[in-house]
Design a protein around this motif. Structure first.
Motif, mmCIF file in Angstrom:
data_model
loop_
_atom_site.group_PDB
_atom_site.id
_atom_site.type_symbol
_atom_site.label_atom_id
_atom_site.label_comp_id
_atom_site.label_asym_id
_atom_site.label_seq_id
_atom_site.Cartn_x
_atom_site.Cartn_y
_atom_site.Cartn_z
ATOM 1 N N ALA A 14 7.122 -81.809 39.086
ATOM 2 C CA ALA A 14 7.909 -80.981 38.159
ATOM 3 C C ALA A 14 7.017 -80.069 37.323
ATOM 4 O O ALA A 14 5.901 -80.435 36.957
ATOM 5 C CB ALA A 14 8.726 -81.882 37.242
ATOM 6 N N ASP A 15 7.550 -78.875 37.002
ATOM 7 C CA ASP A 15 6.794 -77.944 36.171
ATOM 8 C C ASP A 15 7.407 -77.738 34.788
ATOM 9 O O ASP A 15 6.880 -76.988 33.982
ATOM 10 C CB ASP A 15 6.619 -76.608 36.879
ATOM 11 N N ASN A 16 8.550 -78.413 34.521
ATOM 12 C CA ASN A 16 9.133 -78.371 33.183
ATOM 13 C C ASN A 16 9.821 -79.705 32.908
ATOM 14 O O ASN A 16 9.982 -80.528 33.810
ATOM 15 C CB ASN A 16 10.080 -77.175 33.004
ATOM 16 N N VAL A 17 10.211 -79.927 31.668
ATOM 17 C CA VAL A 17 10.779 -81.220 31.275
ATOM 18 C C VAL A 17 12.082 -81.509 32.018
ATOM 19 O O VAL A 17 12.306 -82.628 32.493
ATOM 20 C CB VAL A 17 10.972 -81.297 29.746
ATOM 21 N N ALA A 18 12.956 -80.517 32.163
ATOM 22 C CA ALA A 18 14.228 -80.739 32.859
ATOM 23 C C ALA A 18 13.993 -81.168 34.306
ATOM 24 O O ALA A 18 14.630 -82.103 34.796
ATOM 25 C CB ALA A 18 15.094 -79.477 32.815
ATOM 26 N N ALA A 19 13.076 -80.501 34.985
ATOM 27 C CA ALA A 19 12.765 -80.857 36.374
ATOM 28 C C ALA A 19 12.152 -82.256 36.451
ATOM 29 O O ALA A 19 12.431 -83.005 37.380
ATOM 30 C CB ALA A 19 11.823 -79.824 36.982
ATOM 31 N N LEU A 20 11.349 -82.618 35.461
ATOM 32 C CA LEU A 20 10.755 -83.948 35.435
ATOM 33 C C LEU A 20 11.828 -85.019 35.275
ATOM 34 O O LEU A 20 11.822 -86.029 35.976
ATOM 35 C CB LEU A 20 9.734 -84.068 34.309
ATOM 36 N N MET A 21 12.782 -84.804 34.380
ATOM 37 C CA MET A 21 13.848 -85.779 34.184
ATOM 38 C C MET A 21 14.674 -85.940 35.459
ATOM 39 O O MET A 21 15.067 -87.046 35.819
ATOM 40 C CB MET A 21 14.755 -85.369 33.014
ATOM 41 N N ALA A 28 21.383 -89.116 33.050
ATOM 42 C CA ALA A 28 22.451 -89.480 32.115
ATOM 43 C C ALA A 28 21.935 -90.556 31.181
ATOM 44 O O ALA A 28 20.932 -91.206 31.439
ATOM 45 C CB ALA A 28 23.674 -89.982 32.877
ATOM 46 N N GLY A 29 22.639 -90.720 30.088
ATOM 47 C CA GLY A 29 22.260 -91.765 29.150
ATOM 48 C C GLY A 29 21.633 -91.194 27.899
ATOM 49 O O GLY A 29 21.470 -89.989 27.741
ATOM 50 N N HIS A 30 21.283 -92.117 27.023
ATOM 51 C CA HIS A 30 20.710 -91.732 25.734
ATOM 52 C C HIS A 30 19.213 -92.008 25.748
ATOM 53 O O HIS A 30 18.791 -93.152 25.830
ATOM 54 C CB HIS A 30 21.371 -92.521 24.606
ATOM 55 N N PHE A 31 18.434 -90.947 25.690
ATOM 56 C CA PHE A 31 16.987 -91.068 25.632
ATOM 57 C C PHE A 31 16.427 -89.756 25.096
ATOM 58 O O PHE A 31 17.106 -88.739 25.055
ATOM 59 C CB PHE A 31 16.385 -91.419 26.993
ATOM 60 N N ALA A 32 15.196 -89.814 24.659
ATOM 61 C CA ALA A 32 14.508 -88.630 24.155
ATOM 62 C C ALA A 32 13.197 -88.491 24.916
ATOM 63 O O ALA A 32 12.688 -89.456 25.483
ATOM 64 C CB ALA A 32 14.235 -88.766 22.663
ATOM 65 N N VAL A 33 12.668 -87.279 24.899
ATOM 66 C CA VAL A 33 11.398 -87.010 25.578
ATOM 67 C C VAL A 33 10.407 -86.474 24.554
ATOM 68 O O VAL A 33 10.708 -85.546 23.803
ATOM 69 C CB VAL A 33 11.583 -85.988 26.715
ATOM 70 N N SER A 34 9.235 -87.086 24.543
ATOM 71 C CA SER A 34 8.140 -86.627 23.706
ATOM 72 C C SER A 34 7.069 -86.044 24.624
ATOM 73 O O SER A 34 6.659 -86.679 25.601
ATOM 74 C CB SER A 34 7.568 -87.806 22.911
ATOM 75 N N LEU A 35 6.648 -84.834 24.335
ATOM 76 C CA LEU A 35 5.614 -84.161 25.110
ATOM 77 C C LEU A 35 4.439 -83.907 24.181
ATOM 78 O O LEU A 35 4.577 -83.169 23.185
ATOM 79 C CB LEU A 35 6.142 -82.846 25.684
ATOM 80 N N ASN A 36 3.331 -84.563 24.457
ATOM 81 C CA ASN A 36 2.139 -84.440 23.608
ATOM 82 C C ASN A 36 2.466 -84.732 22.146
ATOM 83 O O ASN A 36 2.097 -83.989 21.250
ATOM 84 C CB ASN A 36 1.483 -83.075 23.787
ATOM 85 N N TYR A 37 3.216 -85.816 21.937
ATOM 86 C CA TYR A 37 3.553 -86.370 20.618
ATOM 87 C C TYR A 37 4.570 -85.551 19.829
ATOM 88 O O TYR A 37 4.710 -85.747 18.633
ATOM 89 C CB TYR A 37 2.285 -86.599 19.780
ATOM 90 N N GLN A 44 16.086 -77.593 25.101
ATOM 91 C CA GLN A 44 14.880 -76.830 25.412
ATOM 92 C C GLN A 44 14.119 -77.383 26.617
ATOM 93 O O GLN A 44 13.041 -76.900 26.950
ATOM 94 C CB GLN A 44 13.953 -76.804 24.191
ATOM 95 N N TRP A 45 14.663 -78.389 27.286
ATOM 96 C CA TRP A 45 13.956 -79.008 28.405
ATOM 97 C C TRP A 45 13.636 -78.018 29.519
ATOM 98 O O TRP A 45 12.547 -78.032 30.063
ATOM 99 C CB TRP A 45 14.768 -80.163 28.970
ATOM 100 N N ALA A 46 14.600 -77.168 29.872
ATOM 101 C CA ALA A 46 14.405 -76.253 31.005
ATOM 102 C C ALA A 46 13.290 -75.245 30.754
ATOM 103 O O ALA A 46 12.597 -74.836 31.693
ATOM 104 C CB ALA A 46 15.701 -75.530 31.345
ATOM 105 N N GLU A 47 13.088 -74.849 29.507
ATOM 106 C CA GLU A 47 12.054 -73.849 29.226
ATOM 107 C C GLU A 47 10.764 -74.450 28.666
ATOM 108 O O GLU A 47 9.855 -73.720 28.296
ATOM 109 C CB GLU A 47 12.578 -72.757 28.286
ATOM 110 N N THR A 48 10.671 -75.777 28.628
ATOM 111 C CA THR A 48 9.455 -76.423 28.128
ATOM 112 C C THR A 48 8.584 -76.837 29.313
ATOM 113 O O THR A 48 8.939 -77.743 30.068
ATOM 114 C CB THR A 48 9.806 -77.654 27.266
ATOM 115 N N PRO A 49 7.445 -76.158 29.489
ATOM 116 C CA PRO A 49 6.593 -76.456 30.640
ATOM 117 C C PRO A 49 5.862 -77.790 30.504
ATOM 118 O O PRO A 49 5.588 -78.256 29.397
ATOM 119 C CB PRO A 49 5.597 -75.295 30.658
ATOM 120 N N VAL A 50 5.552 -78.370 31.647
ATOM 121 C CA VAL A 50 4.727 -79.569 31.731
ATOM 122 C C VAL A 50 3.456 -79.162 32.470
ATOM 123 O O VAL A 50 3.522 -78.488 33.500
ATOM 124 C CB VAL A 50 5.461 -80.691 32.501
ATOM 125 N N ALA A 51 2.305 -79.553 31.924
ATOM 126 C CA ALA A 51 1.022 -79.177 32.525
ATOM 127 C C ALA A 51 0.194 -80.422 32.821
ATOM 128 O O ALA A 51 0.410 -81.486 32.239
ATOM 129 C CB ALA A 51 0.263 -78.252 31.572
#
Length: 65
Positions: A14-21, A28-37, A44-51
């Motif tokens: 995956a290259d962004n948070v949405a693709a990673l999920m 589905a469900g209740h969870f949060a994602v922390s990227l570099n704390y 904003q998942w779709a536009e937040t890149p993962v490197a």
């Protein structure tokens, strides 16, 4: 690319948070994602890149006191 996911090294495509999920089947469900704390708002998942080298935590709510 290699990232740290919940404290463990993991290879992801995956290259962004949405693709990673989606890649991890967290659709589905209740969870949060922390990227570099920093928590990434779901909207904003779709536009937040993962490197390579990023530290990602998937957090779920827990009851208790």
């Amino acid at each position: 690319m290699l990232v740290t996911l919940n404290g463990e090294q993991r290879e992801i495509a995956a290259d962004n948070v949405a693709a990673l999920m989606s890649e991890l089947d967290f659709t589905a469900g209740h969870f949060a994602v922390s990227l570099n704390y920093e928590v990434v708002p779901r909207g904003q998942w779709a536009e937040t890149p993962v490197a390579a080298g990023d530290e990602i935590e998937i957090l779920t709510p827990r009851q208790g006191g």
